[in-house]
Design a protein around this motif. Structure first.
Motif, PDB file in Angstrom:
ATOM      1  N   ALA A   1      -3.822   0.063   1.360  1.00 15.82           N
ATOM      2  CA  ALA A   1      -5.727  -1.124   1.136  1.00 15.82           C
ATOM      3  C   ALA A   1      -6.404  -0.660   0.038  1.00 15.82           C
ATOM      4  O   ALA A   1      -5.950   0.479  -0.130  1.00 15.82           O
ATOM      5  CB  ALA A   1      -6.604  -0.785   2.590  1.00 15.82           C
ATOM      6  N   SER A   2      -7.291  -1.741  -0.718  1.00 16.33           N
ATOM      7  CA  SER A   2      -7.720  -0.705  -1.599  1.00 16.33           C
ATOM      8  C   SER A   2      -9.248  -1.621  -1.809  1.00 16.33           C
ATOM      9  O   SER A   2      -9.529  -2.146  -0.918  1.00 16.33           O
ATOM     10  CB  SER A   2      -7.244  -2.039  -2.741  1.00 16.33           C
ATOM     11  N   GLY A   3     -10.131  -0.952  -2.595  1.00 21.14           N
ATOM     12  CA  GLY A   3     -11.522  -1.335  -1.757  1.00 21.14           C
ATOM     13  C   GLY A   3     -12.003  -1.133  -0.932  1.00 21.14           C
ATOM     14  O   GLY A   3     -11.271   0.361  -0.584  1.00 21.14           O
ATOM     15  N   PHE A   4     -13.944  -0.756  -1.067  1.00 24.62           N
ATOM     16  CA  PHE A   4     -14.705  -0.483  -0.587  1.00 24.62           C
ATOM     17  C   PHE A   4     -13.788  -0.347   1.084  1.00 24.62           C
ATOM     18  O   PHE A   4     -14.032   0.152   2.133  1.00 24.62           O
ATOM     19  CB  PHE A   4     -16.165  -0.952  -1.040  1.00 24.62           C
ATOM     20  N   GLU A   5     -13.411  -1.135   1.257  1.00 22.06           N
ATOM     21  CA  GLU A   5     -13.154  -1.519   3.415  1.00 22.06           C
ATOM     22  C   GLU A   5     -11.641  -0.874   3.250  1.00 22.06           C
ATOM     23  O   GLU A   5     -11.352  -0.495   4.300  1.00 22.06           O
ATOM     24  CB  GLU A   5     -11.915  -3.055   3.165  1.00 22.06           C
TER      25      GLU A   5
END
Length: 86
Positions: free
Chosen positions: A52-56
């Motif tokens: 997964a990528s980003g803050f999530e």
């Protein structure tokens, strides 16, 4: 991926309630999708699993067990955006 994992398309396979469900219902399928090819260290033939990528990808771990969620919320309060431009 394999037929056993099609219902988990675009779902988290690690660190989520989906992972727990998949692990408990079909442990062998889950393990085949997380392991790497022994010869080259890449995805096994016919399997493509991505992080997964980003803050999530870093906020929660299995349900409501927060890892970075509170820090991410505080960063948002001071104007930080998860758009890669900051």
């Amino acid at each position: 991926g394999e037929e056993c994992a099609k219902r988990y398309f675009r779902q988290r396979m690690w660190g989520s309630t989906t992972m727990v469900q998949n692990f408990l219902t079909d442990r062998e399928c889950w393990a085949r999708h997380l392991k790497l090819n022994k010869d080259d260290g890449k995805d096994p033939l016919g399997v493509r699993l991505r992080a997964a990528s980003g803050f999530e990808s870093a906020d929660q771990f299995i349900g409501n067990y927060w890892v970075w969620a509170r820090i991410i919320e505080n960063l948002a309060d001071v104007g930080n955006k998860d758009d890669g431009k900051d």
